[in-house]
Scaffold this motif. Structure first.
Motif, PDB file in Angstrom:
ATOM      1  N   ASP A   1      -1.885   3.725  -9.812  1.00 10.20           N
ATOM      2  CA  ASP A   1      -0.972   4.811 -10.190  1.00 10.20           C
ATOM      3  C   ASP A   1      -1.596   6.179  -9.915  1.00 10.20           C
ATOM      4  N   GLU A   2      -2.913   6.252 -10.084  1.00  9.47           N
ATOM      5  CA  GLU A   2      -3.630   7.490  -9.774  1.00  9.47           C
ATOM      6  C   GLU A   2      -3.456   7.823  -8.284  1.00  9.47           C
ATOM      7  N   LEU A   3      -3.562   6.812  -7.434  1.00 13.55           N
ATOM      8  CA  LEU A   3      -3.353   7.020  -6.005  1.00 13.55           C
ATOM      9  C   LEU A   3      -1.932   7.522  -5.738  1.00 13.55           C
ATOM     10  N   LEU A   4      -0.951   6.909  -6.390  1.00 15.16           N
ATOM     11  CA  LEU A   4       0.447   7.312  -6.183  1.00 15.16           C
ATOM     12  C   LEU A   4       0.678   8.773  -6.548  1.00 15.16           C
ATOM     13  N   SER A   5      -0.021   9.262  -7.563  1.00 11.46           N
ATOM     14  CA  SER A   5       0.173  10.660  -7.948  1.00 11.46           C
ATOM     15  C   SER A   5      -0.671  11.616  -7.098  1.00 11.46           C
ATOM     16  N   LEU A   6      -1.847  11.173  -6.654  1.00 12.08           N
ATOM     17  CA  LEU A   6      -2.721  12.059  -5.880  1.00 12.08           C
ATOM     18  C   LEU A   6      -2.315  12.178  -4.411  1.00 12.08           C
ATOM     19  N   LEU A   7      -1.809  11.111  -3.837  1.00 13.15           N
ATOM     20  CA  LEU A   7      -1.524  11.103  -2.403  1.00 13.15           C
ATOM     21  C   LEU A   7      -0.583  12.225  -1.962  1.00 13.15           C
ATOM     22  N   PRO A   8       0.532  12.477  -2.645  1.00 12.15           N
ATOM     23  CA  PRO A   8       1.405  13.579  -2.194  1.00 12.15           C
ATOM     24  C   PRO A   8       0.738  14.953  -2.322  1.00 12.15           C
ATOM     25  N   GLN A   9      -0.162  15.100  -3.282  1.00 11.68           N
ATOM     26  CA  GLN A   9      -0.805  16.389  -3.527  1.00 11.68           C
ATOM     27  C   GLN A   9      -1.930  16.660  -2.533  1.00 11.68           C
ATOM     28  N   ASP A  10      -2.709  15.622  -2.213  1.00 15.27           N
ATOM     29  CA  ASP A  10      -3.870  15.799  -1.340  1.00 15.27           C
ATOM     30  C   ASP A  10      -4.102  14.536  -0.516  1.00 15.27           C
ATOM     31  N   PRO A  11      -3.321  14.371   0.562  1.00  9.78           N
ATOM     32  CA  PRO A  11      -3.415  13.148   1.363  1.00  9.78           C
ATOM     33  C   PRO A  11      -4.816  12.852   1.901  1.00  9.78           C
ATOM     34  N   LEU A  12      -5.533  13.873   2.351  1.00 10.44           N
ATOM     35  CA  LEU A  12      -6.859  13.623   2.919  1.00 10.44           C
ATOM     36  C   LEU A  12      -7.859  13.147   1.861  1.00 10.44           C
ATOM     37  N   GLN A  13      -7.844  13.782   0.703  1.00 12.76           N
ATOM     38  CA  GLN A  13      -8.755  13.383  -0.366  1.00 12.76           C
ATOM     39  C   GLN A  13      -8.426  11.993  -0.911  1.00 12.76           C
ATOM     40  N   SER A  14      -7.187  11.565  -0.740  1.00 11.43           N
ATOM     41  CA  SER A  14      -6.750  10.278  -1.273  1.00 11.43           C
ATOM     42  C   SER A  14      -7.058   9.114  -0.340  1.00 11.43           C
ATOM     43  N   GLN A  15      -7.497   9.402   0.879  1.00  8.34           N
ATOM     44  CA  GLN A  15      -7.723   8.343   1.863  1.00  8.34           C
ATOM     45  C   GLN A  15      -8.721   7.283   1.372  1.00  8.34           C
ATOM     46  N   TYR A  16      -9.839   7.719   0.829  1.00  7.44           N
ATOM     47  CA  TYR A  16     -10.864   6.755   0.413  1.00  7.44           C
ATOM     48  C   TYR A  16     -10.401   5.908  -0.756  1.00  7.44           C
ATOM     49  N   LEU A  17      -9.704   6.526  -1.690  1.00  7.63           N
ATOM     50  CA  LEU A  17      -9.158   5.764  -2.814  1.00  7.63           C
ATOM     51  C   LEU A  17      -8.147   4.747  -2.297  1.00  7.63           C
ATOM     52  N   GLY A  18      -7.303   5.154  -1.365  1.00  4.72           N
ATOM     53  CA  GLY A  18      -6.323   4.249  -0.778  1.00  4.72           C
ATOM     54  C   GLY A  18      -6.981   3.093  -0.054  1.00  4.72           C
ATOM     55  N   GLN A  19      -8.001   3.385   0.724  1.00  8.79           N
ATOM     56  CA  GLN A  19      -8.737   2.323   1.424  1.00  8.79           C
ATOM     57  C   GLN A  19      -9.315   1.332   0.420  1.00  8.79           C
ATOM     58  N   ASP A  20      -9.972   1.868  -0.584  1.00 20.76           N
ATOM     59  CA  ASP A  20     -10.610   1.025  -1.599  1.00 20.76           C
ATOM     60  C   ASP A  20      -9.587   0.141  -2.304  1.00 20.76           C
ATOM     61  N   LEU A  21      -8.481   0.721  -2.724  1.00 20.73           N
ATOM     62  CA  LEU A  21      -7.484  -0.043  -3.478  1.00 20.73           C
ATOM     63  C   LEU A  21      -6.794  -1.095  -2.622  1.00 20.73           C
ATOM     64  N   LEU A  22      -6.464  -0.772  -1.378  1.00 22.83           N
ATOM     65  CA  LEU A  22      -5.812  -1.766  -0.530  1.00 22.83           C
ATOM     66  C   LEU A  22      -6.744  -2.930  -0.220  1.00 22.83           C
ATOM     67  N   CYS A  23      -8.003  -2.625   0.029  1.00 28.07           N
ATOM     68  CA  CYS A  23      -8.974  -3.706   0.250  1.00 28.07           C
ATOM     69  C   CYS A  23      -9.093  -4.567  -1.002  1.00 28.07           C
ATOM     70  N   GLN A  24      -9.074  -3.938  -2.158  1.00 28.64           N
ATOM     71  CA  GLN A  24      -9.138  -4.693  -3.411  1.00 28.64           C
ATOM     72  C   GLN A  24      -7.903  -5.557  -3.613  1.00 28.64           C
ATOM     73  N   VAL A  25      -6.732  -5.060  -3.231  1.00 29.47           N
ATOM     74  CA  VAL A  25      -5.511  -5.866  -3.363  1.00 29.47           C
ATOM     75  C   VAL A  25      -5.699  -7.165  -2.599  1.00 29.47           C
TER      76      VAL A  25
END
Length: 136
Positions: free
Chosen positions: A42-66
Motif C-alpha cells: 500500500d505504501e508503494l501504491l501511495s508513493l508511486l504517483p508522487q515520486d515514480p523514480l524514488q518508488s522504483q526500488y520499492l516496486g522491484q523489491d515488492l514484485l520480486c517478493q510477490v
C-alpha cells in the motif's frame, strides 16, 4: 496528475493488490507477515504517483517478493509490471519477452518524441504477432 503510462501501471498494481488480499482472506498465507507485506504494498501504491523514480526500488523489491513469497499466484503477476519496475524483476522474464518489451519501449519513446499517441496494448499485440511485428 500521472501520465497514462503510469496510470496504466497503477491500475495493474491495484489489480494485483486485490489478488494478494484474496490470498489473505482465503487463509492461504501466514496472516501476520502477509498483513505487513500488504502495508508495504500500500505504501508503494501511495508513493508511486508522487515520486515514480524514488518508488522504483520499492516496486522491484515488492514484485520480486510477490513471486518468491506467493508462488501460487506468480503466474498472475502482470508481465508489464515486471518490465515497468525492471531491475531484479527482469530475472523472471525470458529473453524473447525482454526483446518484445524493449521494442515496445523504443516505440513508445519514439512516439513521445514525435508528440504522437501511443497505444501500449495495440503495439504489444502487433509485436506479438507472428512475423517481425513491423507490419502496420
Amino acid at each position: 496528475m500521472a501520465n497514462p503510462h503510469l496510470e496504466y501501471h497503477l491500475q495493474l498494481l491495484h489489480h494485483l493488490r486485490t489478488i494478494l488480499a484474496a490470498l489473505g482472506e482465503a487463509e492461504q498465507v501466514p496472516e501476520e507477515s502477509h498483513a505487513l507485506f500488504l502495508e508495504r504494498y500500500d505504501e508503494l501504491l501511495s508513493l508511486l504517483p508522487q515520486d515514480p523514480l524514488q518508488s522504483q526500488y520499492l516496486g522491484q523489491d515488492l514484485l520480486c517478493q510477490v513471486i518468491q513469497r506467493y508462488p501460487q499466484i506468480a503466474h498472475l503477476v502482470p508481465r508489464d509490471l515486471l518490465w515497468f519496475f525492471g531491475g531484479d524483476c527482469l530475472h523472471f522474464m525470458p529473453d524473447d519477452e525482454l526483446d518484445l518489451y524493449q521494442q515496445l519501449e523504443e516505440r513508445r519513446f519514439e512516439a513521445e518524441q514525435n508528440d504522437e499517441p501511443f497505444d501500449w496494448h495495440q503495439e504489444k499485440r502487433l509485436l506479438a504477432m507472428p512475423g517481425d511485428g513491423t507490419s502496420h
